[in-house]
Design a protein around this motif. Structure first.
Motif: not given
Length: 234
Positions: A175-179
């Motif tokens: 549920r997060m954008q890619s690092k």
């Protein structure tokens, strides 16, 4: 060959780096002569089972060749060496991710498992990039059985033989954008990183993050690398 006695690798530090970041670069582990010998193999088609031009498959731009069995002695020894050093953390990751299948200490027995599963094609490869080439983000999964770590060895010298062409990794947490991580490597360096997913410690225990890797655009020159993948392909 691998210069372990000269560079005095602190494997505890490697394990810690992999635990924290999913990637660790071991600097100057391969000699210049070893890198040059492996690079020269690329011209001998008899050493390879297949040749892939990335643009044909929308993988990026550039090319690579998968080596045939029997592997060249230096590459076979490196594959076994790294497997035996990394199997400890591979099994620790399996346990953290709630997986029951643990990896045998012997790479030969692991390859036998691949072959029983009809994964019989060797996966170590040499990649060649020239100006304007790049590799799209991907995962090197070739069947149901796979080892969770792999190694890339830089065979040419940054700034002298090429510019650009950094190793790029992305990490996708739930549920997060890619690092994004950008890794600079020089001749003889070996980057160890996650193939597919790795565990990350959270407040409520471990959770899985997805990893992908690729190569940024080469600005000039030619970049060669050796990819050491420990499982075979179907």
């Amino acid at each position: 060959m691998i210069k372990e006695n000269e560079v005095k690798i602190d494997w505890d530090k490697v394990y810690q780096g992999l635990e924290e970041n999913g990637v660790f670069v071991i600097r100057n582990i391969f000699s210049n002569d070893t890198c040059d010998r492996i690079k020269k193999l690329y011209k001998d088609d008899s050493m390879f089972r297949s040749h892939v031009v990335m643009e044909r498959y929308n993988f990026g731009k550039g090319e690579y060749k998968y080596l045939s069995y029997p592997l060249p002695d230096e590459i076979e020894k490196a594959r076994i060496y790294f497997y035996e050093k990394l199997v400890h953390i591979a099994n620790a990751w399996q346990k953290k991710m709630g997986k029951d299948n643990l990896y045998t200490d012997s790479h030969l027995k692991f390859i036998e498992m691949c072959h029983i599963n009809d994964q019989k094609r060797p996966t170590p490869l040499i990649l060649k990039y020239k100006k304007g080439d790049f590799n799209c983000l991907h995962q090197d999964l070739y069947g149901d059985i796979y080892f969770p770590l792999q190694v890339v060895v830089q065979l040419t010298e940054q700034a002298k033989d090429f510019n650009g062409g950094e190793l790029v990794l992305t990490e996708q947490k739930p549920r997060m954008q890619s690092k994004v991580k950008v890794i600079n490597m020089d001749k003889g360096d070996a980057a160890v990183f996650a193939v597919n997913e790795r565990p990350v410690n959270g407040k409520k225990g471990s959770y899985k993050v997805k990893m992908r890797h690729g190569v940024s655009e080469v600005r000039n020159g030619e970049r060669y690398t050796l990819g050491i993948i420990f499982h075979d392909a179907n």
